[in-house]
Enzyme design. Structure first.
Site, PDB file in Angstrom:
ATOM      1  N   CYS A   1       0.840  -1.199   0.000  1.00 33.29           N
ATOM      2  CA  CYS A   1       0.000   0.000   0.000  1.00 33.29           C
ATOM      3  C   CYS A   1       0.879   1.256   0.000  1.00 33.29           C
ATOM      4  O   CYS A   1       1.587   1.501  -0.953  1.00 33.29           O
ATOM      5  CB  CYS A   1      -0.977  -0.046   1.177  1.00 33.29           C
ATOM      6  SG  CYS A   1      -2.407   1.038   0.930  1.00 33.29           S
TER       7      CYS A   1
ATOM      8  N   HIS B   1      -3.475  -5.739   0.798  1.00 35.90           N
ATOM      9  CA  HIS B   1      -2.848  -5.932   2.108  1.00 35.90           C
ATOM     10  C   HIS B   1      -2.784  -7.399   2.517  1.00 35.90           C
ATOM     11  O   HIS B   1      -3.735  -7.903   3.109  1.00 35.90           O
ATOM     12  CB  HIS B   1      -3.665  -5.193   3.175  1.00 35.90           C
ATOM     13  CG  HIS B   1      -3.541  -3.714   3.122  1.00 35.90           C
ATOM     14  ND1 HIS B   1      -2.587  -3.023   3.834  1.00 35.90           N
ATOM     15  CD2 HIS B   1      -4.263  -2.776   2.464  1.00 35.90           C
ATOM     16  CE1 HIS B   1      -2.724  -1.723   3.612  1.00 35.90           C
ATOM     17  NE2 HIS B   1      -3.725  -1.539   2.775  1.00 35.90           N
TER      18      HIS B   1
ATOM     19  N   GLU C   1      -1.211  -8.615   4.981  1.00 38.35           N
ATOM     20  CA  GLU C   1      -1.223  -8.715   6.457  1.00 38.35           C
ATOM     21  C   GLU C   1      -2.650  -8.648   6.998  1.00 38.35           C
ATOM     22  O   GLU C   1      -2.897  -9.011   8.136  1.00 38.35           O
ATOM     23  CB  GLU C   1      -0.324  -7.639   7.075  1.00 38.35           C
ATOM     24  CG  GLU C   1      -0.929  -6.249   7.204  1.00 38.35           C
ATOM     25  CD  GLU C   1      -0.966  -5.453   5.889  1.00 38.35           C
ATOM     26  OE1 GLU C   1      -0.647  -6.013   4.826  1.00 38.35           O
ATOM     27  OE2 GLU C   1      -1.346  -4.264   5.937  1.00 38.35           O
TER      28      GLU C   1
END
Lengths: 224, 739
Positions: free
Chosen positions: A85, A202, A204
């Site tokens: 990002c 993302h 994560e």
């Protein structure tokens, strides 16, 4: 032996990256950009957020931080470096990867789940997947449209450096499945080496089971 | 606006002299309705704010509650606060809404907490009105810009439209913070001799007189005239402040803290010392400033954003300055806590030192006289239904496509609702559910099935303007029950709630009566449900040339449950669809306050409430925790019609046969009544659901999921069906108008 997660002023996915890596049993630590990288750094995450408030241009100020020189040196040595990002924007601004991530076609911030097609499975980031796999991962950005001039895009494609493309749930790469207007539906690309990658979605946020999706953990496995 | 004559006389009496210009301005702001709650405080004692989970109740920057956990050594507190930013959001929707987020986040910081979730409740005029859409676009962009940048997820909220918000939209923002118990700090100054340290943005001339601006009606020309009273936010500075605050608290450097909001430095610093029964000596010229030649009064009252006032022991001041410097934040030691008055001095460039404020802090903070206002109690509306009644399918389409009930995805897609990696269930469902993996639920050991199961934190926020416009007391009770039902539908038991009470000009007896009505209704239902109301915010004078707003009691409620594996509000293709609704009081078929009546005209009492709401909620909570429960969705705005439409997915439809109507409203009453405390449940074990619910409600089978993605409804003697594409198109009212 630790993965360094670089925190700039305004980073806000640094803790998330740390939680996700901890969940995978990977040792990591958040490093304040002014403090420089620890000598035992075995991997680097440039996390998401709004470094310096994105006030000049997303990622532009952070890319000028001295710690980026250290990241570039490690990247050149083959240490895995992942920008996510805002970290992807920093990666492009600093020249770790080619192209730029700019304002979404909608001109609005978009937080939603998207499907990605795995374009190659012979990189540390995609070793856990097979080429053509479709994975579901969240995006959350206002400036995620991948832009690059036509010649360099051709080169990028010829060199097979596109890592992920936005697709529909069947793996078809279509305009409708492109959330932000990215060229060739590019969601993530590789740098000069396969050990350097940036991506807008993302991973994560799709690793720890309590958030309901875990397709992203394969990407972070590169740090194992 | 200036200080009212009667206030001035009181102040002259107390001081024994005329107030200085700075004192007058300080009193004007701190004794304003916005800060002193002069018209509302007499009503607020109705709220029960105590309970075993309550650590810090009303009166501080945010409330603090304890999360029920498995092990007492495994404590976790949460902060909960809510704030309105109504007038600024009308004048400048982007900056007004953005700074509303900033304010409630700093309220969280000043308790020592780290913000983990935001919930926004927004209210605008008719959706058809271009100006309403312009305001909504700006407000949503402002919240998105600020909330996303600071990395706090906006996980739930509400958006409602009613013509009476036309000249005065509402922006109510709630924030939940995570607080390890040892980090708790309050806004009560501790010890004379401690330093007062200002950390954060430099002070400029922005937001002068914001508190008094928020305490009067909006004029016709407010958009241009009042712009200087609106602050401009800097989310980057706020993010740095969040991180710096965490370091300061973790290193135990802070004795007490208050964020700078209404009435700026003067408000925060005087309130801090007043709460400790102390005073202060402040040198205004030591405040770090952004603009040249600011007067002491401007430094004292400017509402520049992203600033915190800390009480720090002298030996810790250097370390605080170091931490601020690390995060590129300004830091000035502006004075110290004393045993005397609240005193502000200013030394000019020529070295002339002048005392600009010298008053008793407690008198400044607490001395405002309360208003005893005339009030006319609202009447229960009579039953008058549209005649002739609209065709059932016409009504279905109008209600499902209303902006009040339509999909809010256009809004929440612009909010980062997943940063923090806690969000298990995000916006668009009954309540948000976040994971608190740092603690285990109380019965985790007993169950023994999932040793590392986190506590699930459920959050619901909102109000229903048509309910409270139609009947303030019953409407506010329904708002409280509706938020609690949102939690129960995800299997969560309430911990506490905060309220944001919005009303019109209280000097109008009918407006004040309506406002009193929502206070009474909210307080009584929260007490019935044993939900302590631990804090809140009051915003009056939401009145403009187009009249007063509907009395609007936004409630933000949090609850907890074991784990985050919750039934969502989407069906899959198994089991049976059940309706949990009626009890001894009969089925909830009154159309009072409904979208149906808003669309087709008419009035009715209600919405209907269960006789024993608490037992009903316990039953729903237990049903939602059953492994055989596949989906649960509460019935609220738009009634059963909207709940059914929302449950279907592109792959799974529903084949439904409605119960016999029991009122003159006929099938419309069954399909569109909005009484809360009712849910739709998809279960593979309907017998178990019936056993759990027992006498707390009636469980009726409505039909079953189908694999064709078609919603087919048989009601009375009519039958109709919609494909998912048609439902989606009906529900896309907001996105269609704004994309």
């Amino acid at each position: 032996m630790t993965v360094s997660i670089v925190r700039f002023g305004g980073s806000n996915c640094d803790r998330d990256a740390e939680r996700a890596l901890t969940h995978l049993g990977v040792d990591s630590q958040i490093v304040w950009h002014e403090d420089g990288l620890p000598t035992d750094t075995t991997g680097v995450v440039l996390p998401g957020g709004f470094s310096y408030g994105d006030y000049l241009r997303a990622g532009a100020m952070a890319a000028q931080s001295p710690i980026i020189d250290e990241v570039e040196s490690l990247a050149a040595e083959g240490v895995p470096v992942l920008g996510v990002c805002n970290g992807a924007q920093i990666g492009c601004e600093s020249g770790l990867t080619e192209g730029a991530f700019t304002t979404n076609e909608s001109a609005r911030f978009q937080c939603e789940h998207v499907f990605l097609r795995v374009e190659r499975d012979d990189t540390p980031w995609t070793d856990a997947y097979d080429e053509g796999d479709v994975i579901e991962i969240p995006i959350a950005h206002g400036e995620g449209r991948y832009e690059i001039d036509a010649d360099r895009l051709d080169t990028l494609e010829a060199e097979n450096r596109v890592l992920f493309r936005y697709c529909d749930e069947n793996g078809d790469v279509t305009d409708a499945a492109n959330p932000n207007g990215s060229r060739h539906n590019v969601a993530g690309v590789l740098g000069d080496r396969e050990t350097v990658a940036v991506m807008m979605p993302h991973p994560e946020r799709a690793t720890i089971p309590h958030v309901g999706m875990t397709d992203g953990k394969g990407v972070l496995r590169a740090f194992e | 606006m200036s200080l009212p004559e009667s206030d001035r006389e009181l102040i002259v009496d107390a001081l024994g002299r005329e107030p200085t210009a700075a004192e007058s301005a300080l009193f004007e702001n701190l004794w304003s309705e916005h800060c002193a709650y002069r018209s509302s405080r007499p009503l607020l004692s109705a709220f029960e704010s105590e309970g075993e989970s309550v650590v810090v109740g009303p009166g501080d920057d945010a409330a603090v509650v304890e999360v029920p956990t498995a092990d007492e050594s495994d404590d976790l507190y949460l902060t909960l606060g809510v704030e309105s930013h109504n007038h600024p959001s009308y004048v400048d929707p982007f900056d007004g809404a953005a700074t509303g987020v900033g304010g409630i986040v700093r309220d969280t910081l000043s308790m020592g907490a780290y913000p983990i979730a935001l919930a926004d409740s927004l209210y605008f005029g008719s959706f058809e009105d271009e100006h309403s859409k312009y305001l909504m676009d700006g407000v949503v962009e402002g919240i998105s810009h600020y909330g996303n940048c600071i990395g706090v997820p906006t996980v739930t909220g509400s958006a409602d439209f009613h013509p009476d918000y036309e000249g005065n939209p509402l922006v109510n923002v709630a924030c939940v913070g995570r607080l390890p118990p040892e980090n708790l700090i309050t806004a009560v100054a501790q010890r004379p001799g401690n330093k007062l340290v200002l950390v954060g943005n430099a002070t400029g001339r922005d937001g002068l007189g914001g508190a008094s601006f928020a305490s009067e009606d909006l004029d016709e020309d407010a958009e241009t005239e009042d712009r200087p009273a609106v602050q401009v936010g800097d989310p980057y500075a706020e993010k740095l402040l969040i991180e710096a605050n965490e370091v300061l608290v973790d290193e135990d450097l802070v004795e007490s803290a208050r964020d700078l909001g209404a009435a700026g430095l003067g408000g925060a610093s005087s309130e801090l010392v007043a709460k400790g029964g102390l005073g202060a000596a402040i040198d205004l010229d030591r405040v770090h400033q952004r603009e040249p030649n600011m007067s002491p009064l401007e430094i004292l009252l400017a509402e520049s954003q992203e600033r915190m006032c800390y009480e720090i022991r002298p030996e810790h001041v250097d370390r605080v300055a170091e931490v601020a410097d690390r995060f590129d934040l300004g830091c000035s030691v502006i004075g110290e806590v004393t045993e005397g008055n609240y005193v502000c001095t200013y030394t000019d460039d020529a070295g002339e030192r002048e005392t600009v404020v010298d008053v008793d802090a407690e008198f400044l903070g607490e001395g405002a006289p309360m208003n005893d206002l005339e009030s006319v109690a609202p009447e229960t509306p009579p039953t008058s239904l549209p005649d002739p009644a609209p065709d059932l399918t016409e009504a279905f389409e109008a209600v499902v496509a209303s902006p009040n009930t339509a999909s809010k995805r256009w809004i929440y897609r612009q909010y980062d609702h997943e940063v923090g990696v806690r969000t298990s269930l995000g916006p668009g469902d009954d309540s948000a559910v976040l994971a608190l993996p740092e603690v285990s639920p109380p019965d985790a050991d007993a169950a023994g099935d999932a040793p590392d199961e986190p506590v699930g934190l459920a959050i619901s926020a909102g109000a229903a303007p048509h309910w409270t416009a139609s009947d303030p007391v019953a409407g506010a009770k329904a708002v409280a029950l509706e938020n609690a039902t949102n939690l129960a539908a995800k299997g969560a038991s309430p911990i506490a709630a905060v309220d944001c009470l919005n009303g019109g000009n209280p000097e109008k007896p009918d407006v004040y009566g309506g406002f009193s009505g929502i206070v009474d209704g909210l307080a009584s239902m929260c007490e019935t449900l044993s939900v302590p109301v631990v804090g809140g915010n009051v915003s009056l004078y939401n009145d403009s040339v187009s009249g007063p707003i509907p009395p609007t009691p936004t409630l933000a409620m949090i609850g907890s449950r074991p784990g985050v594996d919750v039934p969502t509000a989407s069906v899959d293709a198994e089991g049976e669809l059940l309706l949990i609704d009626a009890d001894d009081a009969g089925p909830a078929e009154s159309l009072g306050g409904s979208e149906y009546l808003a669309q087709f005209g008419g009035t009715a009492p209600g919405p209907d409430l269960p006789t024993d709401p608490s037992a009903r909620l316990d039953a729903i909570t237990a049903v939602a925790r059953e492994p055989t429960t596949r989906a649960v969705h509460d019935i609220s705005q738009g009634g059963l019609a909207v709940a059914l439409a929302e449950l279907c997915t592109p792959d799974v439809g529903l084949s439904v046969s409605l119960p016999e109507p029991t009122t003159d409203a006929g099938a419309a009453g069954v399909l569109f009544a909005e009484g809360p405390g009712r849910v739709l449940v998809q279960s593979t074990d309907p017998t178990a659901v019936r056993e759990i619910v027992g006498n707390a409600g009636r469980v009726r089978s409505l039909g079953h999921p189908t694999d064709d993605g078609i919603l087919s409804i048989t009601a009375d003697d009519a039958s109709f069906e919609y494909t998912m594409a048609e439902i989606r198109s009906l529900r896309s009212t907001i996105i269609d108008a704004l994309e």
